[in-house]
Every structure is written in C-alpha cells, then in structure tokens.
Design a protein around this motif. Structure first.
Motif, PDB file in Angstrom:
ATOM      1  N   PRO A  53       0.819  -1.211   0.000  1.00  0.00           N
ATOM      2  CA  PRO A  53       0.000   0.000   0.000  1.00  0.00           C
ATOM      3  C   PRO A  53       0.857   1.268   0.000  1.00  0.00           C
ATOM      4  O   PRO A  53       1.843   1.355   0.730  1.00  0.00           O
ATOM      5  N   GLY A  54       0.504   2.219  -0.855  1.00  0.00           N
ATOM      6  CA  GLY A  54       1.220   3.488  -0.942  1.00  0.00           C
ATOM      7  C   GLY A  54       2.420   3.482  -1.853  1.00  0.00           C
ATOM      8  O   GLY A  54       3.012   4.524  -2.118  1.00  0.00           O
ATOM      9  N   ALA A  55       2.822   2.292  -2.340  1.00  0.00           N
ATOM     10  CA  ALA A  55       3.994   2.191  -3.212  1.00  0.00           C
ATOM     11  C   ALA A  55       3.587   2.321  -4.671  1.00  0.00           C
ATOM     12  O   ALA A  55       2.524   1.844  -5.073  1.00  0.00           O
ATOM     13  N   GLY A  56       4.452   2.967  -5.456  1.00  0.00           N
ATOM     14  CA  GLY A  56       4.173   3.152  -6.870  1.00  0.00           C
ATOM     15  C   GLY A  56       5.320   2.721  -7.756  1.00  0.00           C
ATOM     16  O   GLY A  56       6.491   2.915  -7.428  1.00  0.00           O
ATOM     17  N   PHE A  57       4.966   2.119  -8.875  1.00  0.00           N
ATOM     18  CA  PHE A  57       5.925   1.771  -9.924  1.00  0.00           C
ATOM     19  C   PHE A  57       6.065   2.945 -10.881  1.00  0.00           C
ATOM     20  O   PHE A  57       5.199   3.828 -10.942  1.00  0.00           O
ATOM     21  N   ALA A  58       7.103   2.916 -11.686  1.00  0.00           N
ATOM     22  CA  ALA A  58       7.335   3.957 -12.688  1.00  0.00           C
ATOM     23  C   ALA A  58       6.258   3.925 -13.766  1.00  0.00           C
ATOM     24  O   ALA A  58       5.766   2.870 -14.156  1.00  0.00           O
ATOM     25  N   ASN A  59       5.943   5.105 -14.238  1.00  0.00           N
ATOM     26  CA  ASN A  59       4.999   5.313 -15.334  1.00  0.00           C
ATOM     27  C   ASN A  59       5.417   6.598 -16.021  1.00  0.00           C
ATOM     28  O   ASN A  59       6.178   7.389 -15.448  1.00  0.00           O
ATOM     29  N   ILE A  60       4.950   6.793 -17.238  1.00  0.00           N
ATOM     30  CA  ILE A  60       5.216   8.043 -17.932  1.00  0.00           C
ATOM     31  C   ILE A  60       3.898   8.684 -18.327  1.00  0.00           C
ATOM     32  O   ILE A  60       2.929   7.989 -18.612  1.00  0.00           O
ATOM     33  N   VAL A  61       3.898  10.015 -18.304  1.00  0.00           N
ATOM     34  CA  VAL A  61       2.714  10.782 -18.685  1.00  0.00           C
ATOM     35  C   VAL A  61       3.150  11.887 -19.644  1.00  0.00           C
ATOM     36  O   VAL A  61       4.243  12.442 -19.495  1.00  0.00           O
ATOM     37  N   PRO A  62       2.299  12.218 -20.632  1.00  0.00           N
ATOM     38  CA  PRO A  62       2.645  13.300 -21.554  1.00  0.00           C
ATOM     39  C   PRO A  62       2.865  14.605 -20.792  1.00  0.00           C
ATOM     40  O   PRO A  62       2.107  14.941 -19.878  1.00  0.00           O
ATOM     41  N   CYS A  63       3.915  15.344 -21.156  1.00  0.00           N
ATOM     42  CA  CYS A  63       4.220  16.612 -20.503  1.00  0.00           C
ATOM     43  C   CYS A  63       5.111  17.437 -21.441  1.00  0.00           C
ATOM     44  O   CYS A  63       6.325  17.210 -21.491  1.00  0.00           O
ATOM     45  N   PRO A  64       4.509  18.357 -22.199  1.00  0.00           N
ATOM     46  CA  PRO A  64       5.296  19.175 -23.128  1.00  0.00           C
ATOM     47  C   PRO A  64       6.471  19.860 -22.436  1.00  0.00           C
ATOM     48  O   PRO A  64       6.322  20.403 -21.339  1.00  0.00           O
ATOM     49  N   GLY A  65       7.636  19.769 -23.066  1.00  0.00           N
ATOM     50  CA  GLY A  65       8.833  20.413 -22.550  1.00  0.00           C
ATOM     51  C   GLY A  65       9.640  19.579 -21.570  1.00  0.00           C
ATOM     52  O   GLY A  65      10.775  19.925 -21.260  1.00  0.00           O
TER      53      GLY A  65
END
Length: 157
Positions: A53-65
């Motif tokens: 609980p509370g742990a996150g794996f890597a992910n990518i999200v669109p973000c200009p720049g």
C-alpha cells in the motif's frame, strides 16, 4: 502491435528494466544498451503496487517540454512478448509506440514502451528505495542531472 518472432523492435526502458540483471532474467540475455531520451513526457511513480500500500511503480505521462531518460534495447519480437508477461500487459501496462532520441547521436527511432493502464494509476504514491535502485542501476545510460533527479525522489521507506 503484431510482431514476427524474429523481427527486431526497439524497446525503451525508463523503469526497473534499466537494471541489467533484471533484463537478463526477463529476456534470457542482455541486449546492447543505448542511452535514450523520450521528449515531452514526464516520469511519475503513480502505477499502484498492489502488494505494498502506498507504493508506486514507474509510469510516464505526456508533458510538453519535459523529458524521460532511459535505455533503448533492440529486442526480438519473442523477447518483447516475454517482457509483456512480466509487465502485466494488458491489465497493468499497455504497449505504446513512441519516438525516442538516441542520446549520443540525436537520431530518433520508433520504439515500444509501457504506459500504466489508467485504472492502475493512483496519486500520492511513492517508490520503494529498492525500486529506485533498479532505475539507478541504469546510471551509465543517464545524464548526471537525471541521476541526481532520481536520487532526490522521495521514497516510501
């Protein structure tokens, strides 16, 4: 994405698959490693880790720049399918085609990467220290600034 078993495909790793031992375990060999940069995306640790609980794996999200640094591997289609199994495609992650810049030459190549399934994304998650270690094991393919950015990520433990 339909691939023939012997067809080569670029794979962009931005998370734990930057770790050489992990890649060897998952695909049975260590493919050549090439530094890569994915422009106009941002690294987040917002993919829920069901066992912690509370742990996150890597992910990518669109973000200009913004930009995500990682490792480009040239894989066979069968090796990418094996990675799909480890990444939980399509339930946990989905394949996504992206354009990745080879950091040393500036050449842009079409590559496959993984993006977390929307229903697995949560806000307020943090990676574990061990998980950040997998990303940092790819430091030989990352800029000094990006390594410092990863080292500064707040961890769960």
């Amino acid at each position: 994405m339909k691939l023939n078993l012997g067809e080569n495909v670029w794979y962009f790793a931005y998370g734990s698959n930057m770790d050489t031992e992990r890649m060897k375990e998952r695909v049975g060999r260590l493919p050549d490693r090439i530094p890569g940069v994915l422009r106009n995306w941002r690294l987040e640790f917002n993919k829920a880790w069901e066992n912690i609980p509370g742990a996150g794996f890597a992910n990518i999200v669109p973000c200009p720049g913004d930009a995500v640094e990682g490792v480009l591997y040239l894989l066979l289609g069968e090796e990418l399918r094996e990675l799909d199994r480890y990444e939980g495609v399509p339930r946990h992650y989905k394949q996504r085609q992206v354009s990745v810049e080879r950091r040393e030459t500036g050449e842009v190549v079409a590559a496959v990467t993984y993006v977390a399934s929307p229903d697995k994304v949560r806000h307020g998650l943090k990676p574990t220290r061990e998980y950040i270690g997998y990303l940092l094991s790819g430091a030989d393919c990352l800029s000094k600034e990006y390594v410092q950015h990863l080292q500064a990520v707040e961890t769960l433990n």
